[in-house]
Design an enzyme around this catalytic site. Structure first.
Site, PDB file in Angstrom:
ATOM      1  N   CYS A 255     -48.723  -1.828  18.682  1.00  0.00           N
ATOM      2  CA  CYS A 255     -47.925  -2.577  19.661  1.00  0.00           C
ATOM      3  C   CYS A 255     -46.800  -1.732  20.268  1.00  0.00           C
ATOM      4  O   CYS A 255     -47.068  -0.906  21.124  1.00  0.00           O
ATOM      5  CB  CYS A 255     -47.448  -3.888  19.056  1.00  0.00           C
ATOM      6  SG  CYS A 255     -47.273  -5.158  20.333  1.00  0.00           S
ATOM      7  N   HIS A 345     -52.536  -6.619  17.033  1.00  0.00           N
ATOM      8  CA  HIS A 345     -52.108  -6.590  15.633  1.00  0.00           C
ATOM      9  C   HIS A 345     -53.253  -6.658  14.627  1.00  0.00           C
ATOM     10  O   HIS A 345     -53.613  -7.746  14.166  1.00  0.00           O
ATOM     11  CB  HIS A 345     -51.090  -7.711  15.387  1.00  0.00           C
ATOM     12  CG  HIS A 345     -49.837  -7.475  16.161  1.00  0.00           C
ATOM     13  ND1 HIS A 345     -48.815  -6.674  15.698  1.00  0.00           N
ATOM     14  CD2 HIS A 345     -49.493  -7.837  17.414  1.00  0.00           C
ATOM     15  CE1 HIS A 345     -47.882  -6.580  16.606  1.00  0.00           C
ATOM     16  NE2 HIS A 345     -48.264  -7.265  17.665  1.00  0.00           N
ATOM     17  N   GLU A 347     -53.057  -5.931  11.655  1.00  0.00           N
ATOM     18  CA  GLU A 347     -52.519  -6.437  10.382  1.00  0.00           C
ATOM     19  C   GLU A 347     -52.565  -7.965  10.364  1.00  0.00           C
ATOM     20  O   GLU A 347     -52.258  -8.570   9.322  1.00  0.00           O
ATOM     21  CB  GLU A 347     -51.085  -5.927  10.163  1.00  0.00           C
ATOM     22  CG  GLU A 347     -49.968  -6.641  10.911  1.00  0.00           C
ATOM     23  CD  GLU A 347     -49.835  -6.211  12.362  1.00  0.00           C
ATOM     24  OE1 GLU A 347     -50.735  -5.521  12.869  1.00  0.00           O
ATOM     25  OE2 GLU A 347     -48.835  -6.590  13.011  1.00  0.00           O
TER      26      GLU A 347
HETATM   27  N1  LIG Z   1     -45.010  -6.682  18.813  1.00  0.00           N
HETATM   28  C1  LIG Z   1     -44.544  -5.646  19.486  1.00  0.00           C
HETATM   29  O1  LIG Z   1     -44.514  -4.523  18.995  1.00  0.00           O
HETATM   30  C2  LIG Z   1     -43.941  -5.903  20.839  1.00  0.00           C
HETATM   31  C3  LIG Z   1     -43.688  -4.656  21.656  1.00  0.00           C
HETATM   32  C4  LIG Z   1     -42.812  -4.881  22.868  1.00  0.00           C
HETATM   33  N2  LIG Z   1     -41.492  -5.315  22.484  1.00  0.00           N
HETATM   34  C5  LIG Z   1     -43.466  -5.877  23.803  1.00  0.00           C
HETATM   35  O2  LIG Z   1     -43.024  -6.986  23.903  1.00  0.00           O
HETATM   36  O3  LIG Z   1     -44.432  -5.550  24.450  1.00  0.00           O
END
Ligand SMILES: NC(=O)CC[C@H](N)C(=O)O
Length: 370
Positions: A255, A345, A347
């Site tokens: 992410c 994600h 995870e």
């Molecule tokens: N879950 C995250 O790592 C979010 C990454 C970043 N802050 C976004 O909103 O895209």
């Protein structure tokens, strides 16, 4: 008993009335919606929601209470919480308390009884925007004024506010095979857990960690964590990612970590209209041709060409994963350096485990590189 009234005002003036939920008070943040039917405890404790007021589209929230195992960090991070119909009671064999009490104890201001469907449609049409929620002041115009004084998510540099002040270690389960240096920009507990299951010992490190410190730990690879804020502000981690690639040390990012790799490779990032937040987003893994159902929480994305390979300072790179809802870049794979990332994600926590194989890919990369 009459419940205490609460008010929600978006920065464009749209107003919703409801009842106080959680802590009594006033709060501000970026209004975003999450479509998960389960996993509210993981959502609340995910550091990537720092400074965001989360709207749950699932109409009933709280029915399994809160338990001692599902927290993704050591506190609730959402700036505020918006639900339609909170459960009046909870029932689960693991439950240790109610959602209402957890929010109250942690000082999280929420609002219930909101038409979350109308609110979500509004955010889909107009985009994520600043919001205020108050259960202490019913002057809507005053609240609106305060909402408009709040900082925007665009340009927000939040890593230092969520990163661990001190390093800590999560040991491998069973036989130790690899050591990973994980840069904590807002890490979730389930990442070191998924790694530990592959014999990985993870050192979770503060945001400002240097390559020299990583080398001292004898790390086989570097992991860049998820986290809140605008990736365009993460210059320190971007420089570290470049140094890691130059040293040919295996790199995996999730992410925010994917956005950091994107920037290190020379791509830009941009803000999505309303983002991806939920647990059933379809993603195509272009290297296998398989579609996986995945957990997402991102408001920004990497601007990389979808087709073909791009030549960068670190060799050729391709977009390995794409979101089938809107063609947003969901993964990057370097062909000449051992680095890859995903925007979603694997995870899970909460969400499906379709993408768990990515932790195997990371272990394979460390094995090949050894
Ligand atoms: N879950 C995250 O790592 C979010 C990454 C970043 N802050 C976004 O909103 O895209």
């Amino acid at each position: 008993m009459k419940r205490r009234a609460a008010l929600l005002v978006l920065e464009d003036g749209r107003t919703f009335h409801g009842e106080a939920f959680g802590s009594i008070g006033e709060t501000f943040g970026e209004a975003v919606f999450n479509t998960g039917m389960t996993g509210y405890q993981e959502t609340l404790t995910d550091p990537s929601y720092h400074r965001q007021v989360v709207v749950q589209t699932a109409p009933q929230i709280g029915n399994t209470g809160i338990n001692g195992e599902d927290d993704e960090s050591d506190r609730v991070w959402v700036a505020g919480y918006v639900v339609r119909d909170p459960s009046r009671t909870y029932s689960n064999w693991r439950a240790t308390g109610s959602l209402q009490d957890r929010l109250a104890v942690e000082g999280i201001v929420g609002i219930s009884g909101v038409d979350t469907r109308a609110l979500t449609r509004h955010l889909r049409e107009r985009g994520a925007m600043r919001v205020g929620v108050s259960s202490v002041d019913d002057d809507r115009d005053g609240l609106l004024q305060r909402v408009r004084q709040q900082p925007q998510m665009l340009g927000a540099d939040l890593s230092a506010e969520v990163s661990t002040p001190q390093r800590y270690t999560v040991p491998a389960e069973g036989e130790h095979r690899f050591t990973v240096a994980a840069i904590d920009l807002g890490i979730k507990r389930n990442v070191p857990r998924r790694l530990a299951a592959r014999g990985v010992t993870t050192h979770v490190l503060p945001a400002g960690t240097t390559l020299a410190e990583i080398r001292e730990l004898g790390a086989d690879a570097v992991f860049f964590s998820p986290g809140p804020g605008d990736p365009a502000t993460a210059d320190g981690p971007v420089e570290l990612a470049k140094a890691v690639m130059a040293a040919k040390i295996p790199l995996f990012g999730i992410c925010f970590g994917s956005q950091i790799l994107g920037r290190a490779l020379g791509f830009g990032t941009y803000k999505l209209g309303y983002g991806h937040r939920g647990i059933n987003q379809p993603v195509l893994d272009r290297t296998t041709g398989k579609v996986e159902v995945t957990s997402h929480n991102h408001g920004f994305a990497v601007d990389a060409p979808l087709d073909g390979r791009t030549s960068t300072e670190f060799g050729e790179v391709e977009v390995s994963h794409v979101c089938l809802n809107d063609n947003v870049v969901e993964g990057l794979r370097c062909l000449d350096t051992p680095a890859f990332t995903v925007q979603y994600h694997p995870e899970a926590a909460a969400g499906p485990h379709d993408a768990d194989y990515l932790f195997d890919r990371f272990a394979e990369l460390m094995n090949t590189n050894a």
